[in-house]
Write a protein that holds these residues in place. Structure first.
Motif, PDB file in Angstrom:
ATOM      1  N   VAL A   1       0.859  -1.178   0.000  1.00 29.91           N
ATOM      2  CA  VAL A   1       0.000   0.000   0.000  1.00 29.91           C
ATOM      3  C   VAL A   1       0.894   1.227   0.000  1.00 29.91           C
ATOM      4  N   ILE A   2       0.747   2.054  -1.020  1.00 35.11           N
ATOM      5  CA  ILE A   2       1.685   3.167  -1.238  1.00 35.11           C
ATOM      6  C   ILE A   2       1.067   4.495  -0.825  1.00 35.11           C
ATOM      7  N   VAL A   3       1.831   5.268  -0.053  1.00 29.58           N
ATOM      8  CA  VAL A   3       1.501   6.663   0.235  1.00 29.58           C
ATOM      9  C   VAL A   3       2.510   7.513  -0.537  1.00 29.58           C
ATOM     10  N   ASN A   4       2.029   8.401  -1.378  1.00 23.40           N
ATOM     11  CA  ASN A   4       2.911   9.068  -2.331  1.00 23.40           C
ATOM     12  C   ASN A   4       4.049   9.868  -1.724  1.00 23.40           C
ATOM     13  N   VAL A   5       3.753  10.947  -1.024  1.00 26.43           N
ATOM     14  CA  VAL A   5       4.798  11.879  -0.601  1.00 26.43           C
ATOM     15  C   VAL A   5       4.689  12.072   0.906  1.00 26.43           C
ATOM     16  N   THR A   6       5.568  11.391   1.644  1.00 30.98           N
ATOM     17  CA  THR A   6       5.555  11.485   3.101  1.00 30.98           C
ATOM     18  C   THR A   6       6.800  12.243   3.560  1.00 30.98           C
ATOM     19  N   GLY A   7       7.944  11.557   3.620  1.00 33.63           N
ATOM     20  CA  GLY A   7       9.178  12.263   3.929  1.00 33.63           C
ATOM     21  C   GLY A   7       9.464  13.368   2.927  1.00 33.63           C
ATOM     22  N   GLY A   8       8.995  13.176   1.705  1.00 34.09           N
ATOM     23  CA  GLY A   8       9.190  14.201   0.677  1.00 34.09           C
ATOM     24  C   GLY A   8       8.477  15.501   1.000  1.00 34.09           C
ATOM     25  N   SER A   9       7.364  15.421   1.726  1.00 35.02           N
ATOM     26  CA  SER A   9       6.647  16.636   2.120  1.00 35.02           C
ATOM     27  C   SER A   9       7.471  17.461   3.104  1.00 35.02           C
ATOM     28  N   LEU A  10       8.077  16.778   4.068  1.00 33.96           N
ATOM     29  CA  LEU A  10       8.907  17.493   5.042  1.00 33.96           C
ATOM     30  C   LEU A  10      10.161  18.040   4.378  1.00 33.96           C
ATOM     31  N   ARG A  11      10.717  17.270   3.449  1.00 28.93           N
ATOM     32  CA  ARG A  11      11.902  17.769   2.739  1.00 28.93           C
ATOM     33  C   ARG A  11      11.557  19.014   1.932  1.00 28.93           C
ATOM     34  N   TRP A  12      10.395  19.004   1.272  1.00 32.73           N
ATOM     35  CA  TRP A  12       9.965  20.182   0.508  1.00 32.73           C
ATOM     36  C   TRP A  12       9.896  21.403   1.421  1.00 32.73           C
ATOM     37  N   PHE A  13       9.322  21.221   2.621  1.00 34.72           N
ATOM     38  CA  PHE A  13       9.213  22.345   3.552  1.00 34.72           C
ATOM     39  C   PHE A  13      10.596  22.797   4.003  1.00 34.72           C
ATOM     40  N   ARG A  14      11.450  21.837   4.339  1.00 34.28           N
ATOM     41  CA  ARG A  14      12.811  22.197   4.765  1.00 34.28           C
ATOM     42  C   ARG A  14      13.537  22.999   3.688  1.00 34.28           C
ATOM     43  N   ASP A  15      13.476  22.539   2.449  1.00 36.58           N
ATOM     44  CA  ASP A  15      14.221  23.192   1.364  1.00 36.58           C
ATOM     45  C   ASP A  15      13.706  24.588   1.066  1.00 36.58           C
ATOM     46  N   ASN A  16      12.406  24.800   1.253  1.00 39.20           N
ATOM     47  CA  ASN A  16      11.822  26.088   0.884  1.00 39.20           C
ATOM     48  C   ASN A  16      11.654  27.052   2.051  1.00 39.20           C
ATOM     49  N   PHE A  17      11.457  26.524   3.255  1.00 40.69           N
ATOM     50  CA  PHE A  17      11.165  27.399   4.396  1.00 40.69           C
ATOM     51  C   PHE A  17      12.058  27.116   5.605  1.00 40.69           C
ATOM     52  N   GLY A  18      13.018  26.214   5.449  1.00 42.74           N
ATOM     53  CA  GLY A  18      13.883  25.867   6.565  1.00 42.74           C
ATOM     54  C   GLY A  18      15.301  26.378   6.423  1.00 42.74           C
ATOM     55  N   VAL A  19      15.451  27.513   5.750  1.00 40.76           N
ATOM     56  CA  VAL A  19      16.796  28.062   5.520  1.00 40.76           C
ATOM     57  C   VAL A  19      17.515  28.312   6.844  1.00 40.76           C
ATOM     58  N   GLU A  20      16.794  28.856   7.815  1.00 35.39           N
ATOM     59  CA  GLU A  20      17.398  29.137   9.117  1.00 35.39           C
ATOM     60  C   GLU A  20      17.837  27.848   9.800  1.00 35.39           C
ATOM     61  N   GLU A  21      17.015  26.804   9.722  1.00 32.06           N
ATOM     62  CA  GLU A  21      17.374  25.527  10.346  1.00 32.06           C
ATOM     63  C   GLU A  21      18.565  24.882   9.639  1.00 32.06           C
ATOM     64  N   ILE A  22      18.616  25.006   8.330  1.00 28.47           N
ATOM     65  CA  ILE A  22      19.760  24.471   7.582  1.00 28.47           C
ATOM     66  C   ILE A  22      21.040  25.185   8.014  1.00 28.47           C
ATOM     67  N   ARG A  23      20.970  26.523   8.136  1.00 27.81           N
ATOM     68  CA  ARG A  23      22.140  27.314   8.541  1.00 27.81           C
ATOM     69  C   ARG A  23      22.571  26.950   9.955  1.00 27.81           C
ATOM     70  N   ARG A  24      21.623  26.895  10.879  1.00 28.61           N
ATOM     71  CA  ARG A  24      21.958  26.582  12.271  1.00 28.61           C
ATOM     72  C   ARG A  24      22.452  25.147  12.411  1.00 28.61           C
ATOM     73  N   GLY A  25      21.880  24.269  11.594  1.00 30.47           N
ATOM     74  CA  GLY A  25      22.325  22.883  11.645  1.00 30.47           C
ATOM     75  C   GLY A  25      23.777  22.739  11.252  1.00 30.47           C
ATOM     76  N   LYS A  26      24.184  23.443  10.225  1.00 37.10           N
ATOM     77  CA  LYS A  26      25.588  23.391   9.793  1.00 37.10           C
ATOM     78  C   LYS A  26      26.503  23.968  10.869  1.00 37.10           C
ATOM     79  N   ALA A  27      26.032  24.985  11.554  1.00 34.11           N
ATOM     80  CA  ALA A  27      26.854  25.633  12.580  1.00 34.11           C
ATOM     81  C   ALA A  27      26.981  24.799  13.843  1.00 34.11           C
ATOM     82  N   THR A  28      25.943  23.986  14.140  1.00 36.94           N
ATOM     83  CA  THR A  28      25.924  23.241  15.403  1.00 36.94           C
ATOM     84  C   THR A  28      26.173  21.747  15.246  1.00 36.94           C
ATOM     85  N   GLY A  29      26.227  21.281  14.012  1.00 34.78           N
ATOM     86  CA  GLY A  29      26.433  19.856  13.785  1.00 34.78           C
ATOM     87  C   GLY A  29      25.171  19.030  13.917  1.00 34.78           C
TER      88      GLY A  29
END
Length: 510
Positions: free
Chosen positions: A302-330
């Motif tokens: 039974v297939i659910v189309n976009v699960t982790g992909g939905s969160l990745r889409w949000f991260r890539d488009n609206f998680g710039v601050e989290e991406i930056r802080r993540g790189k700084a803090t490991g």
């Protein structure tokens, strides 16, 4: 990865030929990963909606990664090799075993006309009854017909059509063979009699002579030959076990090979792998019924189309601050988004997410559906959006549970593998929504472990799958549903699906 010197042989080597890369892993008899290596290869798009890969690049990646393994682990300590892979793709080879064309992989869409042709040639219900899957361009049969009708010079020179795993096995052993789990994704295989369907093959004009022998995933199908030994470093004569499709191998690697135990494989999308003691095709054609890699077992997928992909889409488009802080803090950006979501109450204060970025598979089966955030107010924050995504995916799981009940499946417990298991918060939300325990695997990428279990049983390292799984499958944690939260989510779910009914009409009219 564990130090090889600290472990005792024999070891089991698995080759996982995925869509994006080939991974080779070595396991001991306790299911501990001794070594792994991966090598990527591209997907080619010669035309819009076409998706191809070069089988020789699969083999080159396998040679590269297996060679690295045999430099770390003595080939004499490797008891057996097993292969799992993506499915549905086909490779035409000639009498000398040379590939005649690139492989049309699972995401290729060019065979839609052939799907319609098959529907004219044989009853859709008959195909579903025999094969367990609906007539669809997605499966191998339509792809073979496309080659026959559009590349006759290739088709006329074809001695055999192989799936990706089968091509690697052929390169290792010289044997043209597939297994029941791969064959059941071709739309040409009788899942009850475990043989190619003469009725379907005759109806659509695909000679059975062009299809490989089908055997059990646990059976020894050949030995590593001289040429393969020279290229990979594997000992000549090493047994090669049939192996299987990546999804049922994943289920085995998670320990889901009895009715009542369901594995959820997560990633860009999610797949529920639901073991069955007998084949029971869904008469409505909503979910596929396929052969498992374990003897006398089948499964719903039974297939659910976009699960982790939905969160990745949000991260890539609206998680710039989290991406930056993540790189700084490991820390990963996903961890930081989880921290935000943890501070939001169940139900995200009325903000609902419908994760249909690529249309809806289960539980709503509407290709016209699209992603939606519903109920936005000035009081909602980024944290609410993240929480609503986590919950929106979990709500799809609850919908699938209803479909399984309709199909007569009783679920006792879920296991979960793949990328989404890295979020404990998300796993707990899912357990609370579905009201069932969820086990997370100590090996997030469980398909190679499943292949290793096949190798262990196939070479009698263990007498049966129960014994092998008891020793090789390890659970990181079992998340129990919280009764109060489950009851709260039942109320939220009622509102969520009521809103969907209005959206469903909008999707169809957009």
């Amino acid at each position: 990865m564990l130090a090889v010197s600290a472990l005792r042989p024999p070891f089991l080597l698995s080759i996982d030929c995925g869509t994006g890369a080939c991974k080779t892993a070595v396991f001991d008899l306790e299911g501990r990963e001794v070594f792994d290596a991966s090598a990527e290869y591209p997907v080619y798009h010669p035309e819009v909606n076409w998706a191809e890969q070069d089988p020789d690049e699969w083999w080159a990646a396998a040679v590269e990664t297996v060679s690295k393994a045999t430099q770390r682990v003595s080939p004499n300590d490797i008891a057996a090799v097993a292969v799992d892979s993506q499915r549905e793709a086909v490779v035409p080879i000639d009498n000398e075993g040379r590939k005649l064309a690139n492989s049309m992989i699972w995401m290729d869409e060019r065979a839609v006309p052939q799907q319609k042709e098959i529907e004219r040639l044989i009853s859709k219900q008959k195909v579903l009854e025999i094969t367990g899957v609906p007539v669809d361009y997605f499966f191998s049969a339509a792809k073979i017909l496309w080659i026959k009708e559009n590349q006759p010079s290739i088709y006329n020179r074809t001695a055999c059509f192989l799936c990706p795993k089968d091509f690697i096995v052929f390169k290792l052993t010289g044997q043209r063979v597939t297994d029941y789990s791969m064959a059941s994704r071709t739309m040409l295989f009788d899942i009850r009699d475990l043989r190619w369907s003469e009725e379907i093959c005759d109806a659509i004009g695909v000679p059975i002579e062009l299809l490989p022998d089908a055997k059990g995933s646990w059976e020894t199908v050949g030995e590593v030959g001289s040429q393969a030994s020279g290229l990979t470093g594997l000992r000549k004569g090493t047994p090669v076990i049939g192996g299987g499709g990546d999804r049922p191998c994943e289920a085995l690697g998670a320990g889901a090979f009895r009715e009542g135990l369901v594995n959820i494989g997560t990633g860009t999308g999610s797949v529920f792998e639901v073991p069955l003691s007998r084949p029971r095709p869904d008469t409505r054609g909503r979910v596929d019924c396929c052969s498992h890699v374990v003897p006398s077992l089948w499964e719903y997928e039974v297939i659910v189309n976009v699960t982790g992909g939905s969160l990745r889409w949000f991260r890539d488009n609206f998680g710039v601050e989290e991406i930056r802080r993540g790189k700084a803090t490991g820390r990963s950006a996903y961890e930081l988004l989880d921290d935000l979501a943890a501070g939001v109450p169940a139900g995200a204060d009325g903000l609902f997410h419908y994760p249909y970025l690529s249309g809806a598979k289960a539980p709503k089966f509407n290709p016209a559906a699209r992603g939606v955030f519903f109920g936005l107010t000035p009081g909602h924050t980024k944290a609410h959006f993240v929480r609503s995504i986590l919950e929106g995916v979990a709500f799809q799981y609850a919908g699938i549970l209803e479909i399984l009940r309709e199909l007569g499946v009783s679920v006792d417990e879920f296991s979960m593998t793949g990328g989404e298991t890295r979020s404990r918060l998300w796993s707990q939300i899912k357990a609370n929504v579905v009201g069932k325990p969820i086990k997370t695997s100590s090996v997030p990428d469980a398909a190679p472990l499943g292949a290793a279990i096949l190798a262990a049983v196939g070479t009698k390292q263990y007498p049966d799958f129960d014994d092998a799984a008891r020793n090789m499958v390890k659970t990181t944690e079992t998340l129990q549903p919280e009764e109060e939260m489950h009851e709260r989510y039942r109320d939220v779910l009622s509102k969520y699906w009521t809103i969907y009914e209005a959206l469903d009409k909008a999707f169809l009219n957009r």
